[in-house]
Write an enzyme that holds these catalytic residues in place. Structure first.
Site, PDB file in Angstrom:
ATOM      1  N   ASN A 150     -27.196  43.018   5.038  1.00  0.00           N
ATOM      2  CA  ASN A 150     -26.713  43.911   5.734  1.00  0.00           C
ATOM      3  C   ASN A 150     -27.382  43.189   7.232  1.00  0.00           C
ATOM      4  OD1 ASN A 150     -29.388  44.591   4.570  1.00  0.00           O
ATOM      5  ND2 ASN A 150     -29.753  45.859   6.301  1.00  0.00           N
ATOM      6  N   SER A 198     -21.843  52.834  -0.114  1.00  0.00           N
ATOM      7  CA  SER A 198     -22.183  54.230   0.712  1.00  0.00           C
ATOM      8  C   SER A 198     -20.938  54.361   1.744  1.00  0.00           C
ATOM      9  CB  SER A 198     -23.212  53.549   1.364  1.00  0.00           C
ATOM     10  OG  SER A 198     -23.718  54.651   2.569  1.00  0.00           O
ATOM     11  N   GLY A 199     -20.637  55.711   1.515  1.00  0.00           N
ATOM     12  CA  GLY A 199     -19.287  55.941   2.435  1.00  0.00           C
ATOM     13  C   GLY A 199     -19.311  55.559   3.855  1.00  0.00           C
ATOM     14  N   HIS A 200     -20.559  55.735   4.471  1.00  0.00           N
ATOM     15  CA  HIS A 200     -20.637  55.657   5.910  1.00  0.00           C
ATOM     16  C   HIS A 200     -20.527  54.163   6.542  1.00  0.00           C
ATOM     17  CE1 HIS A 200     -24.848  54.679   6.973  1.00  0.00           C
ATOM     18  NE2 HIS A 200     -25.127  55.099   5.836  1.00  0.00           N
ATOM     19  N   THR A 236     -23.656  70.282  -7.491  1.00  0.00           N
ATOM     20  CA  THR A 236     -22.246  70.593  -7.017  1.00  0.00           C
ATOM     21  C   THR A 236     -21.736  69.410  -6.107  1.00  0.00           C
ATOM     22  OG1 THR A 236     -22.888  72.917  -7.309  1.00  0.00           O
ATOM     23  CG2 THR A 236     -20.901  72.406  -6.106  1.00  0.00           C
ATOM     24  N   CYS A 324     -39.867  48.118  15.424  1.00  0.00           N
ATOM     25  CA  CYS A 324     -41.255  48.437  16.164  1.00  0.00           C
ATOM     26  C   CYS A 324     -42.086  48.883  14.867  1.00  0.00           C
ATOM     27  CB  CYS A 324     -40.879  49.605  17.027  1.00  0.00           C
ATOM     28  SG  CYS A 324     -42.284  49.690  18.107  1.00  0.00           S
TER      29      CYS A 324
HETATM   30  N1  PLP Z   1     -28.018  49.023   1.040  1.00  0.00           N
HETATM   31  C1  PLP Z   1     -27.660  48.442   2.093  1.00  0.00           C
HETATM   32  C2  PLP Z   1     -27.388  46.771   1.983  1.00  0.00           C
HETATM   33  C3  PLP Z   1     -27.737  49.019   3.280  1.00  0.00           C
HETATM   34  O1  PLP Z   1     -27.044  48.329   4.592  1.00  0.00           O
HETATM   35  C4  PLP Z   1     -27.587  50.397   3.464  1.00  0.00           C
HETATM   36  C5  PLP Z   1     -27.631  51.163   5.015  1.00  0.00           C
HETATM   37  O2  PLP Z   1     -27.838  50.517   5.988  1.00  0.00           O
HETATM   38  C6  PLP Z   1     -28.354  51.099   2.251  1.00  0.00           C
HETATM   39  C7  PLP Z   1     -28.265  50.472   1.017  1.00  0.00           C
HETATM   40  C8  PLP Z   1     -28.447  52.497   2.387  1.00  0.00           C
HETATM   41  O3  PLP Z   1     -27.240  53.341   2.353  1.00  0.00           O
HETATM   42  P1  PLP Z   1     -27.350  54.972   2.940  1.00  0.00           P
HETATM   43  O4  PLP Z   1     -27.489  54.812   4.287  1.00  0.00           O
HETATM   44  O5  PLP Z   1     -25.970  55.331   2.478  1.00  0.00           O
HETATM   45  O6  PLP Z   1     -28.356  55.469   2.042  1.00  0.00           O
END
Ligand code: PLP
Length: 388
Positions: A150, A198-200, A236, A324
């Site tokens: 990430n 992950s959706g977002h 649910t 931080c």
């Molecule tokens: N794994 C990775 C590589 C991510 O970048 C993130 C979120 O930044 C997550 C897991 C966690 O996902 P969520 O925010 O949906 O819990």
């Protein structure tokens, strides 16, 4: 120019088409998909469609999709399931650069008597495959290695690793939260047994995720309750968000080509512009195996946080590679694992783009950054050593 959002690895805008798709499922079509009546049936049909859409972008079967509340839950569910399925195996393999959703769970499990191997990465953020091979033991319950990082966008050779792991009869999970929607995946011909998304991160709302569980993979639910998700996740369903995620996956599949052409070209334009115009800048992470939208760049002798504050004043939103901790700025665990020198790691900024970014926005960032870096270096305690 206002509101330039280049922090899409943190979260993304919900796509307007996605929002439209989910809207009716709050006040009009509010049935419980498990109900026998037509209120339930109408919703159930859309959940089925969403499951098919998610399966489609992964090259999976709809029955292999388990909806969860987020990427973190999916990661936890995968690892805990393996430990429950194989109670006699008490060893886990992961990497030093995972997201806290995996890293902190592993640290927690260590306190409960599990043994964890944290694989190291080189200065470019790459894994050593011999080290992966050597880490596998007869008591290894699961190997969990992220698809793409990430912070740096570095993509790991997941299929090769999966092959090694599967040959030893060990379960293999990958956290593909940053990969899905950015690079093509095909789980039909794959060594991956479990995968988190992950959706977002792909223009669906926050608070919805998926754990893919390959057919035949031993699995124990993390949330025990009702029969939802074929008994693999009680609770649910978060119907509106699941429907949104289905639509987002459909859009992401259509945009994969754009992600790898237009978005990649914008990222490369930003990278080139910054390297050419800002002295003492360097890229973090290998550039040939990298997500098309991500640029992690260090400006030596300045604080990343200071850069973020100054660009924020101009309406530009990005992330830094420092966090931080107890009042002082610590370089991220990822940059530390890569052994990035202190003066570089502190000045790292992550730009992560999406299909909503434009060339004008990128040019604006390239125009503004050199002046900001120059000003910060003038007041930096390391400033005197900077070559201009
Ligand atoms: N794994 C990775 C590589 C991510 O970048 C993130 C979120 O930044 C997550 C897991 C966690 O996902 P969520 O925010 O949906 O819990």
């Amino acid at each position: 120019m206002n509101n330039i959002y280049v922090d899409n690895n943190a979260t993304t805008q919900v796509a307007p088409e996605v929002f439209e798709e989910m809207k009716p499922y709050f006040c009009d079509l509010y049935g419980n998909p498990s109900s026998m009546h037509s209120f339930g049936g109408n919703v159930q049909r859309k959940v089925v469609e969403a499951r098919e859409r998610v399966a489609d972008i992964l090259g999976a079967l709809p029955t292999e999709i388990v909806f969860t509340s987020c990427g973190t839950e999916s990661d936890n569910a995968a690892i805990r399931s393996a430990l429950e399925c194989f109670p006699e195996k008490r060893h886990i393999v992961t990497t030093r650069v995972e997201h806290p959703a995996v890293l902190n769970l592993c640290r927690h499990l260590e306190k409960h008597g599990y043994d964890v191997t944290y694989l190291s990465v080189d200065a470019e953020g790459r894994l050593n495959l011999d080290e992966v091979q050597d880490s596998l033991r007869s008591d290894t319950a699961i190997v969990s290695i992220m698809y793409a990082n990430n912070e740096t966008g570095v993509i790991f050779p997941i299929e090769e690793i999966g092959l090694m792991v599967r040959q030893r009869g060990i379960l293999f999970h990958t956290d593909a939260v940053q990969a899905v929607g950015k690079i093509p995946l095909n789980l039909r011909e794959s060594t991956i047994e479990m995968l988190s998304l992950s959706g977002h991160k792909l223009h669906a709302p926050k608070g919805v995720g998926v754990l893919y569980v390959r057919r035949g993979t031993p699995f124990r639910p993390f949330l025990i309750g009702g029969h939802q998700e074929r008994g693999r996740r009680g609770g649910t369903e978060n119907v509106a968000s699941i429907i949104a995620l289905g639509k987002a996956c459909e859009l992401a599949k259509d945009h994969l080509n754009e992600e790898n052409t237009r978005v990649r070209a914008l990222r490369d334009r930003l990278e080139k512009g910054l390297l050419e115009n800002c002295p003492d800048a360097r890229i973090n992470g290998c550039t040939d195996q990298r997500l098309p939208n991500t640029l992690n760049i260090s400006f030596e002798y300045v604080e990343g946080e200071a850069i973020l504050l100054m660009i924020n004043e101009l309406g530009i939103a990005a992330s830094s590679g420092s966090a931080c901790t107890s009042g002082s700025l610590e370089p991220s665990h990822v940059l530390r694992a890569m052994g990035i020198p202190f003066t570089c790691a502190h000045g790292s900024v992550r730009f992560s783009l999406s299909c909503y970014n434009t060339e004008q926005e990128i040019d604006y960032i390239v125009e503004k950054m050199p002046g900001i870096i120059r000003r910060l270096r003038e007041i930096s305690p390391f400033g005197a050593t900077v070559a201009s």
